[in-house]
Design a protein around this motif. Structure first.
Motif, PDB file in Angstrom:
ATOM      1  N   ARG A   3       6.102  -0.701  10.483  1.00 56.11           N
ATOM      2  CA  ARG A   3       5.092  -0.261   9.470  1.00 56.11           C
ATOM      3  C   ARG A   3       4.647  -1.519   8.497  1.00 56.11           C
ATOM      4  O   ARG A   3       5.482  -2.168   7.914  1.00 56.11           O
ATOM      5  CB  ARG A   3       5.371   1.127   8.667  1.00 56.11           C
ATOM      6  CG  ARG A   3       5.650   2.008   9.414  1.00 56.11           C
ATOM      7  CD  ARG A   3       5.884   3.336   8.558  1.00 56.11           C
ATOM      8  NE  ARG A   3       6.237   4.217   9.503  1.00 56.11           N
ATOM      9  CZ  ARG A   3       6.648   5.853   9.267  1.00 56.11           C
ATOM     10  NH1 ARG A   3       6.786   5.988   7.672  1.00 56.11           N
ATOM     11  NH2 ARG A   3       7.102   6.449  10.001  1.00 56.11           N
ATOM     12  N   VAL A   4       3.627  -1.506   8.335  1.00 58.20           N
ATOM     13  CA  VAL A   4       3.147  -2.575   6.969  1.00 58.20           C
ATOM     14  C   VAL A   4       3.231  -1.902   5.626  1.00 58.20           C
ATOM     15  O   VAL A   4       3.188  -0.746   5.520  1.00 58.20           O
ATOM     16  CB  VAL A   4       1.809  -3.057   7.303  1.00 58.20           C
ATOM     17  CG1 VAL A   4       1.648  -4.067   8.531  1.00 58.20           C
ATOM     18  CG2 VAL A   4       0.453  -2.046   7.140  1.00 58.20           C
ATOM     19  N   ASN A   5       3.344  -2.813   4.685  1.00 53.09           N
ATOM     20  CA  ASN A   5       3.159  -2.270   3.139  1.00 53.09           C
ATOM     21  C   ASN A   5       4.326  -1.293   2.738  1.00 53.09           C
ATOM     22  O   ASN A   5       3.881  -0.409   2.082  1.00 53.09           O
ATOM     23  CB  ASN A   5       1.848  -1.840   2.785  1.00 53.09           C
ATOM     24  CG  ASN A   5       0.757  -2.687   2.964  1.00 53.09           C
ATOM     25  OD1 ASN A   5       1.030  -4.135   2.724  1.00 53.09           O
ATOM     26  ND2 ASN A   5      -0.401  -2.552   3.336  1.00 53.09           N
ATOM     27  N   ASP A  26       6.621   0.433   0.700  1.00 53.73           N
ATOM     28  CA  ASP A  26       6.893   0.489  -0.780  1.00 53.73           C
ATOM     29  C   ASP A  26       8.277   0.940  -0.969  1.00 53.73           C
ATOM     30  O   ASP A  26       8.733   1.474  -0.506  1.00 53.73           O
ATOM     31  CB  ASP A  26       5.658   1.070  -1.557  1.00 53.73           C
ATOM     32  CG  ASP A  26       5.673   2.466  -1.254  1.00 53.73           C
ATOM     33  OD1 ASP A  26       6.516   3.130  -1.727  1.00 53.73           O
ATOM     34  OD2 ASP A  26       4.817   2.980  -0.463  1.00 53.73           O
ATOM     35  N   ASP A  33       8.983   3.106  -3.118  1.00 49.77           N
ATOM     36  CA  ASP A  33       8.906   4.480  -3.296  1.00 49.77           C
ATOM     37  C   ASP A  33       9.464   5.253  -1.908  1.00 49.77           C
ATOM     38  O   ASP A  33       9.956   6.322  -1.916  1.00 49.77           O
ATOM     39  CB  ASP A  33       7.750   5.018  -3.684  1.00 49.77           C
ATOM     40  CG  ASP A  33       7.432   4.855  -5.211  1.00 49.77           C
ATOM     41  OD1 ASP A  33       6.961   4.133  -5.927  1.00 49.77           O
ATOM     42  OD2 ASP A  33       7.652   6.125  -5.881  1.00 49.77           O
ATOM     43  N   GLN A  34       9.090   4.624  -0.845  1.00 53.28           N
ATOM     44  CA  GLN A  34       9.616   5.103   0.525  1.00 53.28           C
ATOM     45  C   GLN A  34      10.899   4.610   0.595  1.00 53.28           C
ATOM     46  O   GLN A  34      11.622   5.373   1.297  1.00 53.28           O
ATOM     47  CB  GLN A  34       8.415   4.596   1.688  1.00 53.28           C
ATOM     48  CG  GLN A  34       7.074   4.679   1.602  1.00 53.28           C
ATOM     49  CD  GLN A  34       6.723   6.148   0.938  1.00 53.28           C
ATOM     50  OE1 GLN A  34       7.194   7.129   1.495  1.00 53.28           O
ATOM     51  NE2 GLN A  34       6.002   6.143  -0.076  1.00 53.28           N
ATOM     52  N   TRP A  40      10.725   9.911   4.865  1.00 49.70           N
ATOM     53  CA  TRP A  40      10.519   9.619   6.386  1.00 49.70           C
ATOM     54  C   TRP A  40      11.371  10.086   7.278  1.00 49.70           C
ATOM     55  O   TRP A  40      11.058  10.018   8.545  1.00 49.70           O
ATOM     56  CB  TRP A  40      10.263   7.993   6.298  1.00 49.70           C
ATOM     57  CG  TRP A  40       9.002   7.526   5.900  1.00 49.70           C
ATOM     58  CD1 TRP A  40       7.982   8.451   5.254  1.00 49.70           C
ATOM     59  CD2 TRP A  40       8.629   6.243   5.782  1.00 49.70           C
ATOM     60  NE1 TRP A  40       6.831   7.651   5.020  1.00 49.70           N
ATOM     61  CE2 TRP A  40       7.351   6.223   5.180  1.00 49.70           C
ATOM     62  CE3 TRP A  40       9.102   4.914   6.040  1.00 49.70           C
ATOM     63  CZ2 TRP A  40       6.504   5.081   4.760  1.00 49.70           C
ATOM     64  CZ3 TRP A  40       8.380   3.914   5.789  1.00 49.70           C
ATOM     65  CH2 TRP A  40       7.053   3.855   4.847  1.00 49.70           C
ATOM     66  N   ARG A  92       7.530  -5.234   8.838  1.00 52.58           N
ATOM     67  CA  ARG A  92       6.247  -5.828   8.790  1.00 52.58           C
ATOM     68  C   ARG A  92       5.768  -6.177   7.490  1.00 52.58           C
ATOM     69  O   ARG A  92       6.492  -6.220   6.552  1.00 52.58           O
ATOM     70  CB  ARG A  92       5.091  -4.688   9.416  1.00 52.58           C
ATOM     71  CG  ARG A  92       5.558  -4.260  10.790  1.00 52.58           C
ATOM     72  CD  ARG A  92       5.352  -5.113  11.757  1.00 52.58           C
ATOM     73  NE  ARG A  92       3.847  -5.624  12.046  1.00 52.58           N
ATOM     74  CZ  ARG A  92       3.104  -4.981  12.705  1.00 52.58           C
ATOM     75  NH1 ARG A  92       3.442  -3.460  13.207  1.00 52.58           N
ATOM     76  NH2 ARG A  92       2.067  -5.307  12.677  1.00 52.58           N
ATOM     77  N   ASP A  93       4.529  -6.878   7.476  1.00 49.24           N
ATOM     78  CA  ASP A  93       3.985  -7.403   6.118  1.00 49.24           C
ATOM     79  C   ASP A  93       4.272  -6.780   4.948  1.00 49.24           C
ATOM     80  O   ASP A  93       4.202  -5.395   4.702  1.00 49.24           O
ATOM     81  CB  ASP A  93       2.592  -7.676   6.340  1.00 49.24           C
ATOM     82  CG  ASP A  93       2.183  -8.289   7.753  1.00 49.24           C
ATOM     83  OD1 ASP A  93       2.225  -7.701   8.616  1.00 49.24           O
ATOM     84  OD2 ASP A  93       1.866  -9.710   7.549  1.00 49.24           O
ATOM     85  N   ASN A  94       4.567  -7.640   3.760  1.00 43.33           N
ATOM     86  CA  ASN A  94       4.548  -6.836   2.522  1.00 43.33           C
ATOM     87  C   ASN A  94       5.553  -5.773   2.341  1.00 43.33           C
ATOM     88  O   ASN A  94       5.392  -4.972   1.426  1.00 43.33           O
ATOM     89  CB  ASN A  94       3.151  -6.574   2.048  1.00 43.33           C
ATOM     90  CG  ASN A  94       2.982  -6.497   0.637  1.00 43.33           C
ATOM     91  OD1 ASN A  94       3.384  -7.038  -0.264  1.00 43.33           O
ATOM     92  ND2 ASN A  94       2.067  -5.423   0.096  1.00 43.33           N
ATOM     93  N   CYS A 150       6.929  -3.777  -1.496  1.00 50.81           N
ATOM     94  CA  CYS A 150       5.975  -3.702  -2.545  1.00 50.81           C
ATOM     95  C   CYS A 150       5.902  -2.446  -3.572  1.00 50.81           C
ATOM     96  O   CYS A 150       6.849  -1.550  -3.204  1.00 50.81           O
ATOM     97  CB  CYS A 150       4.503  -3.810  -1.948  1.00 50.81           C
ATOM     98  SG  CYS A 150       3.987  -2.371  -0.966  1.00 50.81           S
ATOM     99  N   PHE A 161       7.185 -10.655   2.071  1.00 46.53           N
ATOM    100  CA  PHE A 161       7.853  -9.545   1.239  1.00 46.53           C
ATOM    101  C   PHE A 161       7.114  -9.775  -0.130  1.00 46.53           C
ATOM    102  O   PHE A 161       6.473 -10.624  -0.524  1.00 46.53           O
ATOM    103  CB  PHE A 161       9.042 -10.113   0.947  1.00 46.53           C
ATOM    104  CG  PHE A 161      10.275  -9.979   1.972  1.00 46.53           C
ATOM    105  CD1 PHE A 161      10.952  -9.015   2.536  1.00 46.53           C
ATOM    106  CD2 PHE A 161      10.275 -11.111   3.036  1.00 46.53           C
ATOM    107  CE1 PHE A 161      11.657  -8.740   3.570  1.00 46.53           C
ATOM    108  CE2 PHE A 161      11.010 -11.142   4.332  1.00 46.53           C
ATOM    109  CZ  PHE A 161      11.835 -10.155   4.274  1.00 46.53           C
ATOM    110  N   ALA A 178      -1.359  -7.388  -1.260  1.00 49.82           N
ATOM    111  CA  ALA A 178      -0.432  -8.364  -1.138  1.00 49.82           C
ATOM    112  C   ALA A 178      -1.132  -9.769  -1.555  1.00 49.82           C
ATOM    113  O   ALA A 178      -0.776 -10.819  -1.393  1.00 49.82           O
ATOM    114  CB  ALA A 178       0.267  -8.415   0.248  1.00 49.82           C
ATOM    115  N   PHE A 226       1.070   6.013  -3.613  1.00 49.67           N
ATOM    116  CA  PHE A 226       2.121   5.968  -2.303  1.00 49.67           C
ATOM    117  C   PHE A 226       2.394   7.306  -2.099  1.00 49.67           C
ATOM    118  O   PHE A 226       2.605   8.192  -2.608  1.00 49.67           O
ATOM    119  CB  PHE A 226       3.479   5.308  -2.680  1.00 49.67           C
ATOM    120  CG  PHE A 226       3.197   3.733  -3.182  1.00 49.67           C
ATOM    121  CD1 PHE A 226       2.324   2.957  -2.502  1.00 49.67           C
ATOM    122  CD2 PHE A 226       4.068   3.246  -4.130  1.00 49.67           C
ATOM    123  CE1 PHE A 226       2.057   1.487  -3.030  1.00 49.67           C
ATOM    124  CE2 PHE A 226       4.050   1.934  -4.599  1.00 49.67           C
ATOM    125  CZ  PHE A 226       3.130   0.727  -4.161  1.00 49.67           C
TER     126      PHE A 226
END
Lengths: 213, 467
Positions: free
Chosen positions: A16-18, A20, A22-23, A46, A74-76, A79, A103, B195, B433
């Motif tokens: 998964r991308v992004n 965060d 909180d997840q 999750w 994945r990306d970022n 966050c 990251f 980002a 989020f």
């Protein structure tokens, strides 16, 4: 802090991308006053299905990834919120390394404070590993900090960049505050000079905020 | 001397020492502390036998866990109570000033810093909270840090840093009526992505930024982190100085005059250059509403929910599909068709007096829809007091809004203010989020004006044509 030299470990995929923080660890687990025991909160929402039962498709619920020490994502990654509980929870689950194309800044920093190595590889390299890890039970990678390399089971070698100072601290497991305190004289000199040129920054906020203490 | 940006000037004046590879020991003038990200830092100090270097450079306040209902009843959740009690004990043990839960000055950490005059131009400010970027509105270099670094700053008043890159975000022109700083920052994040600012410090420039109030600049800088930038800043001007003058923790008399002279030099030199520049026209910014589960998933109120089938980038398409499923939205539906259950006006983004004045005046003479539950949570005890003196609480209550005590509240739902699974909220906060406002909850980020209109109508409406 635990040093990080090199590890060969089982890889867990989070495609998964992004993602965060909180997840990575939801708010209800931030009420602790300790750094340990946070694995139960890791990806808490999750891990569950809508009816509250464990989601068997989520990687952390699958026996084959239970002993993973490397998270591939994945990306970022990381966050959002600055919560250091995110790397604490990853560490508590056994992760010592996170590999992703990119990251978020604060999370990246926080990893180095906790003996976790965040590795940024190219997006296509991560994608290829992501496919391999899904297809190959027991897929392991070797991550070597000294040489700044990631080695795949078929001996493909990928190089990664890491800041020399951070690398040294992580490699030797150094106490960052202790290192800064070695520069106490420089800090005191700075403060004396700064107090002369910007005295309003040295007022006593507790007792007399309007005047220099 | 070479031409410098605002960031360059602040950075240079805080270098304690620099290694040949650029690793810099950066002096931190001030730290804000709250109950969630500090217990382990204080524990670290105790375990290593270290003392804070300058306790008087630190200000502490509980905000994340505090109840927004009657404080006299105490805190129902024992874990929340324990965390706040731990902060009180640590501040007492280490000689740090604390605005306790029942102090009128208590509030969201990023509201009280500026309100008290703790936040000053040209300073370095940190806090174990990513929205520390808020304080950049005063021309400070302010950024969020983790708990290990909170301990580092307490013990040494310094941080080890590498110099970030600089990004100019330039917005010229005049904003449409009732479009606000919130719409500007959401539009910027929508443009650069979550980002887009990673590795950068943003400086907001241009006539539309200059025209913003201090409250608006705080809203803008607050959400820099949602665009990936740890810090955002606006150069101080006459408005900044007028805001600071006379605040309790600001310098006084001769000292203020001296400080003011230095602050007037804090601007980017005409021929200085940034590593990157992003530009927008204020006239092009419509009221924004987020539709997804990341602040970059945002669009104008006059647009439709995106259709994943039209997205060619596979990553983006998958992320969009997943977000729409979580949010329970249908591709191509008009944004104005999205019905809401809850409204939250508050958070470090939008809970200051200006936000409440605007919201209360829009709510005046109207009423919250029968299907909607709406609450207003002022940013601090002092904001609440001032709002009540101006009669804003009465306007809100007459319109059917709940009027609460100050705190972070439903921005992150660590206290009792939580969305239930599936509930949909129009929120003036900063993060949409998954689960942010409660597991399974659905958050749409909007400005205070858009939140009021949605509360009254029960669905999103275009504020430009609503009145």
């Amino acid at each position: 802090m635990q040093a990080f030299t090199a590890i060969t470990g089982l890889v867990a995929p989070l495609d998964r991308v992004n993602v965060d923080t909180d997840q990575i660890i939801p708010k209800q687990f931030l009420k602790t006053i300790k750094r340990t025991g946070l694995r139960e909160g890791l990806f808490y929402d999750w891990r569950k299905q809508k009816d509250g039962s464990q989601d068997p498709s989520f990687f952390l619920n699958q026996p084959r990834f239970q002993d993973a020490t490397i998270l591939l994502t994945r990306d970022n990654f990381g966050c959002g919120s600055s919560r250091e509980h995110a790397p604490w929870a990853l560490l508590d689950q056994g992760f010592r390394c996170v590999i992703a194309p990119s990251f978020a800044d604060i999370f990246y920093n926080n990893c180095f404070q906790n003996g976790i190595l965040p590795v940024a590889l190219k997006a296509d390299e991560v994608l290829s590993m992501m496919n391999d890890v899904m297809a190959t039970p027991g897929y392991r990678l070797t991550v070597d900090l000294a040489n700044q390399t990631v080695t795949t089971p078929d001996n493909s070698l990928f190089h990664f960049e890491v800041d020399p100072f951070r690398k040294d601290c992580l490699y030797r497991g150094l106490d960052a505050i202790g290192l800064t305190l070695q520069h106490e004289a420089a800090i005191a000199t700075y403060e004396a000079r700064r107090k002369a040129e910007a005295p309003w920054l040295f007022t006593d906020l507790c007792r007399n905020p309007g005047a220099v203490s | 001397m070479a031409a410098q940006t605002l960031f360059d000037k602040i950075w240079e004046s805080h270098v304690v020492r620099a290694e040949p590879d650029g690793t810099t020991l950066l002096y931190i003038d001030r730290q804000l502390v709250h109950e969630v990200t500090s217990p382990q830092a204080f524990e670290g100090l105790k375990l290593s036998g270290r003392q804070p270097r300058r306790p008087s450079a630190t200000l502490a306040v509980p905000d994340h866990n505090v109840p927004t209902t009657d404080r006299a009843l105490g805190i129902a959740d024992p874990l929340s109570a324990k965390q706040i009690q731990t902060l009180e004990e640590n501040c007492r043990d280490f000689g740090i000033t604390l605005f306790g839960m029942n102090d009128i000055r208590q509030g969201v950490v990023h509201v009280i810093g500026p309100e008290q005059g703790f936040t000053l131009p040209g300073t370095t400010i940190v806090c174990g909270d990513s929205h520390t970027s808020t304080h950049g509105a005063f021309g400070a270099l302010a950024f969020g840090i983790g708990t290990s670094e909170v301990e580092h700053v307490l013990a040494t008043q310094c941080l080890v840093q590498k110099r970030p890159k600089t990004m100019e975000v330039r917005v010229d022109g005049v904003l449409p009526a009732l479009c606000s700083a919130k719409d500007v920052i959401l539009a910027i994040i929508g443009k650069i992505g979550t980002a887009g600012g990673t590795g950068y410090v943003m400086e907001y420039t241009g006539s539309a930024i200059r025209a913003l109030s201090m409250e608006g600049r705080m809203t803008l800088c607050n959400m820099s982190i949602e665009g990936g930038a740890r810090a955002g800043m606006v150069a101080p001007d006459e408005q900044t100085l007028a805001y600071i003058k006379g605040r309790p923790l600001a310098p006084k008399g001769q000292l203020f005059e001296q400080a003011m002279h230095a602050w007037q030099q804090l601007k980017t030199d005409a021929d200085a250059s940034y590593d990157m520049t992003v530009t927008m026209r204020a006239e092009d910014i419509a009221p924004q509403v987020s539709w997804g589960t990341s602040p970059g998933m945002v669009t104008g109120i006059d647009q439709r929910v995106p259709d994943p089938r039209t997205i060619t980038n596979e990553n983006q398409r998958q992320a969009t599909e997943r977000a729409l499923e979580y949010m329970g939205l249908i591709p191509n539906m008009p944004m104005t068709d999205i019905k809401i259950d809850k409204v939250f006006i508050g958070s470090c983004t939008n809970s200051r007096i200006e936000d409440l004045r605007l919201a209360a005046n829009l709510a005046k003479g109207k009423h919250v829809a029968k299907t909607v539950h709406a609450m207003v949570v002022p940013g601090s005890g002092l904001v609440k007091q001032q709002a009540e003196q101006e009669g804003l609480d009465r306007l809100f209550k007459e319109a059917g809004f709940e009027w609460r005590e100050a705190g972070c509240s439903m921005c992150l739902a660590m206290n009792a203010d939580v969305l239930r699974p599936g509930e949909r909220c129009a929120s003036t906060s900063n993060r949409n989020f998954e689960g942010r406002q409660g597991a399974g909850g659905r958050t749409h980020l909007v400005s205070p004006a858009m939140a009021v209109a949605a509360a009254v109508e029960g669905h999103f409406v275009d504020i430009r044509t609503w009145i």
